[in-house]
Design an enzyme around this catalytic site. Sequence first.
Site, mmCIF file in Angstrom:
data_model
loop_
_atom_site.group_PDB
_atom_site.id
_atom_site.type_symbol
_atom_site.label_atom_id
_atom_site.label_comp_id
_atom_site.label_asym_id
_atom_site.label_seq_id
_atom_site.Cartn_x
_atom_site.Cartn_y
_atom_site.Cartn_z
ATOM 1 N NE ARG A 219 53.220 -70.819 25.774
ATOM 2 C CZ ARG A 219 53.538 -71.619 24.769
ATOM 3 N NH1 ARG A 219 54.060 -71.099 23.651
ATOM 4 N NH2 ARG A 219 53.370 -72.924 24.863
ATOM 5 C CD GLU B 86 48.392 -66.862 22.136
ATOM 6 O OE1 GLU B 86 48.066 -68.062 22.000
ATOM 7 O OE2 GLU B 86 49.550 -66.462 21.988
ATOM 8 C CG HIS C 127 50.450 -69.333 19.461
ATOM 9 N ND1 HIS C 127 50.244 -69.319 20.811
ATOM 10 C CD2 HIS C 127 51.607 -70.038 19.283
ATOM 11 C CE1 HIS C 127 51.213 -69.984 21.433
ATOM 12 N NE2 HIS C 127 52.056 -70.421 20.517
#
Length: 342
Positions: free
Chosen positions: A258, A287, A305
């Site tokens: 993360r 994000e 991602h």
Amino acid sequence: MVLNTIPVKTDSAVPRVVICGHLGFAQAECEALFKGVADVEVMHSLSSADLIEGMQPGGKYEGAVGLLRHWNGFDRFGRPLIEALPQSVKFVSSLGAGYDMIDIGACKEKGIVVANTPGVGNDATAVTALYLIISALRRFSVAERQLRAGLFEASRVTQGRCDPTVRTLAILGLGGIGLRLAELVHAFPMRVVYHNRRPFAGAPAWCEYYGPDRLDEMLAMADVLSVHVPLRKETEGLVDEAMLRKLKKGAILINTARGKVVDEAAMIRALEDGHLSGVGLDVFPDEPVVNPRLLELPNATLLPHLGSISSDAQKLMEVRGLTNLRDLLLGLHVVDVVPECR
């Protein structure tokens, strides 16, 4: 926007569940799993307001007891959404191992049990990390950008390009994904060292354990540090300025966990002053926004991602999430219930 429809209709005596997002691969499995168990409604909108409206008396989702949160649907199940759900909702089955996008505290307050799908994306995410390691070491991403710009010869230099063979990979948080990555890089071979609070029971002998009292020693020997810890309050900013500066000069940082686990500002400073020779990032703190400075740095390999995004992994994930939801409805034991809800 119409996403898809699952023709699973039985009668009013059975529960109702709602799929929040688009099933890309497991429509047939969904029909088989819920036949005779529940009516399945698929949202035709990704608006939380539409979900709440549909939950009201007379709405198409009225009385729903379970929700499937697909990662391509609602990005977050935050407190406002959870608090607005009717008391009928008892279960949330979320796709993906991480569940930081769900307000677990709000779910617990309403008596909602949350399950995730740990382990399903291990191989896909480990392969992503492997790509980032190779690309960052060999500077493949900058070479591709130059080739596309018509600068074929510009990046064909040896300086700064390294092979993974005989280098040391340090894994911060050895679990399912980290172990799979270790297996992949062992083929080069790379030396693999790792740090957990305690030794990982499934680690092979060639994965060398460095406990809390030897973390600095591990960092100092790492050519590559790959981050694989979950995002929790205590891990936010875990890879900070101090940890980065304890890495050997010229090390590479890889993050497929993360974005907020890493202090982004400290990482960029280390890239700019040369302490880090490169980074490979699949995740970012804000994000889908990516820090513009990272886009400018040639020694940053970046992905949007994509960790567990493959057709194979997604189908497994969808089937697992659907199975969890069905089993929760049936009152069966579900091992994927997140620890906070057990």
